[in-house]
Design a protein around this motif. Structure first.
Motif, PDB file in Angstrom:
ATOM      1  N   ASP A   1       0.897  -1.235  -0.171  1.00  0.00           N
ATOM      2  CA  ASP A   1       0.013  -0.281   0.030  1.00  0.00           C
ATOM      3  C   ASP A   1       0.789   1.272   0.034  1.00  0.00           C
ATOM      4  OD1 ASP A   1      -1.726   2.073   0.504  1.00  0.00           O
ATOM      5  OD2 ASP A   1      -2.444   1.439   2.545  1.00  0.00           O
ATOM      6  N   PHE A   2       1.001   1.983  -1.061  1.00  0.00           N
ATOM      7  CA  PHE A   2       1.744   3.366  -1.143  1.00  0.00           C
ATOM      8  C   PHE A   2       0.875   4.434  -0.909  1.00  0.00           C
ATOM      9  CE2 PHE A   2       3.563   0.025  -4.378  1.00  0.00           C
ATOM     10  CZ  PHE A   2       4.935   0.435  -4.321  1.00  0.00           C
ATOM     11  N   LEU A   3      -0.064   4.524  -0.152  1.00  0.00           N
ATOM     12  CA  LEU A   3      -0.846   5.245   0.251  1.00  0.00           C
ATOM     13  C   LEU A   3      -1.150   5.547   1.869  1.00  0.00           C
ATOM     14  CD1 LEU A   3      -3.834   5.493  -2.447  1.00  0.00           C
ATOM     15  CD2 LEU A   3      -1.784   6.733  -2.002  1.00  0.00           C
ATOM     16  N   GLY A   4       0.027   5.144   2.679  1.00  0.00           N
ATOM     17  CA  GLY A   4       0.030   5.425   4.115  1.00  0.00           C
ATOM     18  C   GLY A   4       1.365   5.007   4.752  1.00  0.00           C
ATOM     19  N   ASN A   5       1.361   4.946   6.075  1.00  0.00           N
ATOM     20  CA  ASN A   5       2.588   4.969   6.788  1.00  0.00           C
ATOM     21  C   ASN A   5       2.174   3.719   7.815  1.00  0.00           C
ATOM     22  OD1 ASN A   5       1.202   6.107   8.786  1.00  0.00           O
ATOM     23  ND2 ASN A   5       1.928   8.217   8.257  1.00  0.00           N
ATOM     24  N   VAL A   6       3.069   3.569   8.903  1.00  0.00           N
ATOM     25  CA  VAL A   6       2.623   2.600   9.876  1.00  0.00           C
ATOM     26  C   VAL A   6       1.464   2.835  10.663  1.00  0.00           C
ATOM     27  CG1 VAL A   6       5.055   1.921  10.037  1.00  0.00           C
ATOM     28  CG2 VAL A   6       4.347   3.441  11.516  1.00  0.00           C
ATOM     29  N   SER A   7       0.918   3.873  10.624  1.00  0.00           N
ATOM     30  CA  SER A   7      -0.068   4.474  11.692  1.00  0.00           C
ATOM     31  C   SER A   7      -1.389   4.380  10.880  1.00  0.00           C
ATOM     32  CB  SER A   7       0.235   5.706  12.364  1.00  0.00           C
ATOM     33  OG  SER A   7       0.095   6.768  11.374  1.00  0.00           O
ATOM     34  N   GLY A   8      -1.428   4.065   9.490  1.00  0.00           N
ATOM     35  CA  GLY A   8      -2.585   4.317   8.856  1.00  0.00           C
ATOM     36  C   GLY A   8      -2.691   4.482   7.345  1.00  0.00           C
ATOM     37  N   ASP A   9      -3.882   4.932   6.657  1.00  0.00           N
ATOM     38  CA  ASP A   9      -3.681   5.090   5.231  1.00  0.00           C
ATOM     39  C   ASP A   9      -4.372   6.277   4.764  1.00  0.00           C
ATOM     40  OD1 ASP A   9      -2.947   2.282   4.373  1.00  0.00           O
ATOM     41  OD2 ASP A   9      -4.402   1.794   5.826  1.00  0.00           O
ATOM     42  N   ILE A  10      -4.104   6.881   3.654  1.00  0.00           N
ATOM     43  CA  ILE A  10      -4.964   7.926   3.037  1.00  0.00           C
ATOM     44  C   ILE A  10      -5.942   7.363   2.464  1.00  0.00           C
ATOM     45  CG2 ILE A  10      -4.787   9.584   1.164  1.00  0.00           C
ATOM     46  CD1 ILE A  10      -2.063  10.060   1.918  1.00  0.00           C
ATOM     47  N   ARG A  11      -7.119   8.160   2.529  1.00  0.00           N
ATOM     48  CA  ARG A  11      -8.364   7.752   1.810  1.00  0.00           C
ATOM     49  C   ARG A  11      -8.744   8.938   0.731  1.00  0.00           C
ATOM     50  NH1 ARG A  11     -14.579   6.315   4.213  1.00  0.00           N
ATOM     51  NH2 ARG A  11     -15.513   6.186   2.205  1.00  0.00           N
TER      52      ARG A  11
END
Length: 520
Positions: free
Chosen positions: A104-114
């Motif tokens: 998933d290229f839309l986030g980091n260790v704490s969550g995701d971009i919607r």
């Protein structure tokens, strides 16, 4: 008001499609006597025996995420066997920690971009920093061309933003009127007959009743479907109003990468489903839902592993993410890549071009959706594209438009005599959606995985064929309709397929697989 009428026309067309009596697997059939023009997958699987040398093929689904736990998908999800799950170590040293089923290229260790902006919004935001408030006299000669494009972008953005705002208000008003109607009826989901017999009191309820009955097409569609569609349209325009066109909204800092460096890949996470994987799950199911398991539907390729790469938010994808996802797919064994997304503006076309060239050099076939604007791609941009800035083009790329059950090009499909290669079924396609569900979707986003499924089937049956040969097998065997159809995006004009795509036809799996079987 014109935009409202235009949107209502689209709304009515969508509801009209719902009223059609079609089977959930129409896109897999081919029966001219019944006016069903799918890809004849059943004929392909029946007439061409699976060779002893056949083997599973990896297909990368670059999209908004896939529900990898869906019972009709789970056993066909790709697993990275070189990675140990859950140990927080990059075991295979590819730069991605615990990338078990993709990345998933839309986030980091704490969550995701919607949500994200459209590319035009991001572009305008940057240009405003440089040119807002300045007259042409203040612009250096070297910046004149860019300044001119800035002014044009400002104009385009303003027109589109106002239209979005009108639609957002319009459908919220329609929803409020329907809510008044339901309160007066004392029912949450009245039947068509109940609505027809009811006499409202307020003007709002009367208008809602009249409009809903009109959309119900004489009872062919139940009122609850209309109410649901209005709610969906509110969500659609709300996302555009609050995020896509919002110049003050920029979620990228959340990712934490060096955005301007296309080689910086130390970001993202392994939560490949993302927050709302409806689109990608649907695409994945078309290609590779488990066949013959007595669940909702069958995918096209029976020998497939679906690699999940999330790059598409609710908004426009970013070129850096697309480029890295393509490279990830190639480096981890994908032989087919499906990309059911696109946009009118590019940020870093060079980075995507280099990734596409890399895929081409590694014998990977890329299938891409042509887009849903009813426009001619000869004169309108749709990125990414197979055309490099040096004038050459990718030889392992297939651009796909959408066709209907009656073989006609879909009214929404983009087209291009030199820019679109084939058409494939893309209207009312039934496939997997999150939480064990199934739905019918429209779009070139659905037509593209139909072709990707056929490509995967050929590559699974005949693994020694090159990507160029697979492309040739698909494109040389299309069914070429001879009659004229209504031109996509037009009210009255008619045209032939030879003016819509390079092959002048619609994909046929049986003919393509047979052609592939004869290749050396």
């Amino acid at each position: 008001m014109k935009k409202q009428l235009s949107t209502l026309a689209i709304f009515c067309a969508a509801l009209g499609a719902m009223a059609q009596t079609i089977t959930n697997d129409w896109h897999l059939k081919y029966s001219p006597k019944d006016t069903v023009y799918g890809i004849d997958l059943y004929g392909a699987l029946k007439d061409i025996p699976k060779p002893a040398t056949a083997k599973s093929v990896i297909v990368a689904v670059i999209d908004n995420g896939v529900d990898i736990k869906h019972p009709d998908l789970s056993t066909n999800i790709w697993t990275n066997t070189f990675e140990i799950p859950g140990n927080s170590v990059d075991d295979d040293h590819n730069g991605y920690i615990d990338d078990i089923h993709g990345w998933d290229f839309l986030g980091n260790v704490s969550g995701d971009i919607r949500y994200d902006n459209l590319e035009m919004t991001r572009k305008l935001r940057e240009l405003r920093k440089k040119y807002e408030g300045k007259s042409s006299k203040e612009i250096a000669k070297s910046d004149k061309a860019e300044y001119k494009s800035y002014l044009a972008l400002e104009k385009t953005f303003d027109i589109e933003y106002k239209e979005i705002e009108k639609n957002y208000i319009f459908f919220n008003t329609m929803h409020d009127q329907q809510s008044t109607l339901l309160r007066e009826m004392g029912k949450k989901e009245p039947s068509y007959k109940e609505l027809e017999a009811f006499e409202p009191n307020s003007p709002e309820a009367k208008l809602a009743r009249s409009n809903t009955l009109k959309y119900c097409a004489g009872g062919m569609i139940e009122p609850k479907v209309i109410f649901t569609e209005v709610n969906n349209l509110i969500k659609h325009f709300e996302a555009q109003y609050k995020y896509h066109y919002n110049l003050k909204f920029d979620p990228r800092p959340f990712v934490g990468d060096d955005y301007l460096d296309p080689k910086n890949n130390k970001y993202g996470n392994n939560e490949v489903a993302g927050p709302e994987p409806d689109h990608g799950s649907h695409v994945g199911g078309i290609i590779g839902a488990v066949r013959d398991n007595n669940l909702g539907m069958d995918g096209i390729c029976p020998l497939v592993q679906l690699m999940v790469l999330r790059v598409v938010p609710d908004g426009d994808e970013r070129d850096k993410d697309v480029a890295l996802a393509i490279r990830y797919a190639v480096d981890n064994g994908a032989k087919v890549i499906n990309m059911s997304f696109g946009k009118s503006y590019a940020f870093n076309k060079a980075a995507v071009d280099e990734a596409v060239k890399y895929a081409e050099s590694k014998d990977v076939l890329i299938i891409h959706a042509a887009g849903n604007d009813g426009k001619d791609l000869e004169s309108n941009n749709n990125f990414p594209s197979p055309f490099y800035t040096d004038g050459s083009n990718c030889k392992t790329w297939i651009e796909v438009g959408a066709s209907n059950i009656d073989q006609a090009p879909a009214s929404f499909s983009n087209y291009g005599r030199k820019t679109v290669n084939v058409f494939a079924p893309g209207v009312q396609i039934y496939s997997t959606t999150p939480d064990s569900n199934y739905q019918r979707f429209d779009g070139t986003s659905m037509a593209s995985p139909v072709v990707a499924g056929v490509a995967a089937l050929i590559r699974a049956y005949y693994p020694n064929l090159t990507a160029v040969q697979v492309k040739q097998a698909i494109e040389s065997t299309v069914i070429k309709p001879t009659k004229k159809f209504k031109k996509p995006g037009s009210r009255r004009k008619k045209t032939k397929y030879k003016k819509l795509c390079t092959t002048a036809g619609v994909v046929n799996a049986a003919a393509a697989l047979k052609a592939a079987s004869l290749m050396k």
